[in-house]
Write a protein that holds these residues in place. Structure first.
Motif, PDB file in Angstrom:
ATOM      1  N   ASP A 133      57.818  21.761  34.610  1.00 38.62           N
ATOM      2  CA  ASP A 133      56.600  22.497  34.615  1.00 38.62           C
ATOM      3  C   ASP A 133      56.769  24.146  34.386  1.00 38.62           C
ATOM      4  O   ASP A 133      56.666  24.708  35.257  1.00 38.62           O
ATOM      5  CB  ASP A 133      55.887  22.246  35.966  1.00 38.62           C
ATOM      6  CG  ASP A 133      55.408  20.784  36.141  1.00 38.62           C
ATOM      7  OD1 ASP A 133      54.479  20.502  35.671  1.00 38.62           O
ATOM      8  OD2 ASP A 133      56.055  20.202  36.942  1.00 38.62           O
ATOM      9  N   VAL A 139      56.142  23.433  42.570  1.00 40.38           N
ATOM     10  CA  VAL A 139      54.967  23.084  41.890  1.00 40.38           C
ATOM     11  C   VAL A 139      53.768  23.094  42.727  1.00 40.38           C
ATOM     12  O   VAL A 139      53.953  21.976  43.781  1.00 40.38           O
ATOM     13  CB  VAL A 139      55.102  21.922  41.081  1.00 40.38           C
ATOM     14  CG1 VAL A 139      53.752  21.863  40.127  1.00 40.38           C
ATOM     15  CG2 VAL A 139      56.072  22.176  39.969  1.00 40.38           C
ATOM     16  N   PHE A 185      49.848  22.164  43.603  1.00 39.66           N
ATOM     17  CA  PHE A 185      48.546  21.349  42.887  1.00 39.66           C
ATOM     18  C   PHE A 185      47.478  21.693  43.670  1.00 39.66           C
ATOM     19  O   PHE A 185      47.469  21.346  44.677  1.00 39.66           O
ATOM     20  CB  PHE A 185      49.102  19.747  42.854  1.00 39.66           C
ATOM     21  CG  PHE A 185      50.148  19.345  41.939  1.00 39.66           C
ATOM     22  CD1 PHE A 185      50.209  19.236  40.851  1.00 39.66           C
ATOM     23  CD2 PHE A 185      51.587  19.152  42.558  1.00 39.66           C
ATOM     24  CE1 PHE A 185      51.253  18.854  39.846  1.00 39.66           C
ATOM     25  CE2 PHE A 185      52.685  18.849  41.964  1.00 39.66           C
ATOM     26  CZ  PHE A 185      52.217  18.460  40.534  1.00 39.66           C
ATOM     27  N   THR A 202      55.233  27.379  39.778  1.00 37.73           N
ATOM     28  CA  THR A 202      54.186  26.890  38.704  1.00 37.73           C
ATOM     29  C   THR A 202      53.047  26.546  39.631  1.00 37.73           C
ATOM     30  O   THR A 202      53.100  25.473  40.492  1.00 37.73           O
ATOM     31  CB  THR A 202      54.753  25.678  38.048  1.00 37.73           C
ATOM     32  OG1 THR A 202      55.801  26.229  37.212  1.00 37.73           O
ATOM     33  CG2 THR A 202      53.465  25.222  37.140  1.00 37.73           C
ATOM     34  N   SER A 226      49.419  24.292  39.419  1.00 36.25           N
ATOM     35  CA  SER A 226      48.911  23.382  38.527  1.00 36.25           C
ATOM     36  C   SER A 226      47.689  22.863  39.147  1.00 36.25           C
ATOM     37  O   SER A 226      47.007  23.440  40.222  1.00 36.25           O
ATOM     38  CB  SER A 226      50.028  22.022  38.413  1.00 36.25           C
ATOM     39  OG  SER A 226      49.523  21.357  37.194  1.00 36.25           O
ATOM     40  N   GLU A 269      42.541  21.956  37.908  1.00 36.91           N
ATOM     41  CA  GLU A 269      42.341  22.813  37.373  1.00 36.91           C
ATOM     42  C   GLU A 269      42.837  24.160  38.250  1.00 36.91           C
ATOM     43  O   GLU A 269      41.550  24.527  38.691  1.00 36.91           O
ATOM     44  CB  GLU A 269      41.064  23.233  36.268  1.00 36.91           C
ATOM     45  CG  GLU A 269      41.049  24.685  35.865  1.00 36.91           C
ATOM     46  CD  GLU A 269      42.098  24.861  34.902  1.00 36.91           C
ATOM     47  OE1 GLU A 269      42.678  25.828  35.227  1.00 36.91           O
ATOM     48  OE2 GLU A 269      42.045  24.243  33.973  1.00 36.91           O
ATOM     49  N   ASP A 318      49.765  25.957  34.796  1.00 40.05           N
ATOM     50  CA  ASP A 318      49.232  24.828  34.002  1.00 40.05           C
ATOM     51  C   ASP A 318      48.059  24.768  33.927  1.00 40.05           C
ATOM     52  O   ASP A 318      47.144  24.366  35.012  1.00 40.05           O
ATOM     53  CB  ASP A 318      50.171  23.586  34.504  1.00 40.05           C
ATOM     54  CG  ASP A 318      49.743  22.541  33.367  1.00 40.05           C
ATOM     55  OD1 ASP A 318      49.332  22.455  32.722  1.00 40.05           O
ATOM     56  OD2 ASP A 318      50.224  21.362  34.053  1.00 40.05           O
ATOM     57  N   THR A 319      47.395  25.035  32.857  1.00 37.53           N
ATOM     58  CA  THR A 319      45.793  25.071  32.782  1.00 37.53           C
ATOM     59  C   THR A 319      45.294  24.431  31.473  1.00 37.53           C
ATOM     60  O   THR A 319      46.010  24.412  30.465  1.00 37.53           O
ATOM     61  CB  THR A 319      45.416  26.740  32.993  1.00 37.53           C
ATOM     62  OG1 THR A 319      44.059  26.781  32.801  1.00 37.53           O
ATOM     63  CG2 THR A 319      46.009  27.369  31.943  1.00 37.53           C
ATOM     64  N   ASP A 356      47.431  23.217  28.084  1.00 41.53           N
ATOM     65  CA  ASP A 356      47.045  21.986  27.523  1.00 41.53           C
ATOM     66  C   ASP A 356      45.817  22.071  26.483  1.00 41.53           C
ATOM     67  O   ASP A 356      44.675  22.218  26.789  1.00 41.53           O
ATOM     68  CB  ASP A 356      46.647  21.145  28.680  1.00 41.53           C
ATOM     69  CG  ASP A 356      47.734  20.907  29.957  1.00 41.53           C
ATOM     70  OD1 ASP A 356      48.527  20.552  29.456  1.00 41.53           O
ATOM     71  OD2 ASP A 356      47.494  21.636  30.991  1.00 41.53           O
TER      72      ASP A 356
END
Length: 241
Positions: free
Chosen positions: A15, A22, A24, A72, A74, A77, A102-103, A125
């Protein structure tokens, strides 16, 4: 202020650059048919509520391991919670911790633009290039994501574009060439990651009582992945799988 958090991973290696923490976040406006984090969709189903300072405390526990990487954010969204990310990234900037998001690129407003100013790398993405197929795959329109990409280009923000290769959905050769042609227009795209579809999240769908339309969809073959990689490279994209 607290973030609605689903989970975190202390030693992420896929990531962003290096070893990464990361985070989330909970909540997502998309309903992707192949989503591997379907348990992040509903904001109210968060497992944790943490302040930016409390989150930094968790990150500090593995600070020595993420020196070559960073943080990161994530999801879900993550940009559904821009205020939380903004304060967290301010703390990261003070501590000289590399930041990535990360979107899906579906959301963009003035507060999100403030977040992007403090973001070192965007993992974007772009799930399909055909508007109708994109909407069938995600339940939302493609246009906001393309506008997001154009904004990242305007501010010259480093981007890694991600593409999930799903047999029967995102592997059409004509679509792959159109996708690669579009992405190749942007000089701020540092690389493209091809992410092969897998069935490892099917148990999450079953556990939530949701209908999983892709339960009989196979993973792409090595030949399918190589063909996609060759198409992307033919447009000058730096491609990794």
């Amino acid at each position: 202020m607290k973030g609605y958090i689903h989970s975190f991973e202390s030693f992420g290696t896929k990531d962003g650059p290096g070893i990464r923490f990361v985070l989330f976040l909970q909540g997502c406006p998309l309903r992707c048919l192949y989503c591997h984090n379907v348990d992040t969709w509903d904001l109210k189903n968060k497992k944790y509520m943490l302040t930016p300072e409390e989150t930094m405390h968790e990150i500090s526990k593995v600070r020595g391991f993420i020196k070559s990487g960073g943080l990161t954010v994530s999801g879900g969204e993550p940009l559904l919670q821009p205020e939380f990310i903004l304060e967290l990234f301010k703390l990261c900037r003070e501590e000289k911790i590399h930041t990535a998001i990360d979107t899906s690129g579906y959301l963009l407003n003035d507060r999100i633009k403030e977040v992007l100013d403090l973001t070192d790398l965007v993992l974007l993405d772009i799930k399909h290039i055909d508007p109708d197929k994109y909407q069938a795959l995600t339940s939302v329109e493609l246009k906001p994501t393309l506008e997001f990409m154009e904004y990242l280009s305007k501010i010259n923000k480093p981007v890694w574009v991600r593409y999930v290769l799903v047999p029967g959905y995102t592997d059409n050769e004509k679509d792959l060439k159109a996708w690669a042609k579009y992405v190749s227009n942007f000089k701020n795209v540092e690389r493209v990651d091809i992410l092969p579809f897998h069935q490892m999240a099917s148990y999450k769908w079953e556990g939530l009582g949701r209908s999983y339309e892709l339960k009989d969809t196979p993973a792409p073959s090595k030949e399918d992945i190589k063909k996609t990689e060759e198409i992307f490279k033919s447009f000058g994209l730096n491609t990794l799988t």
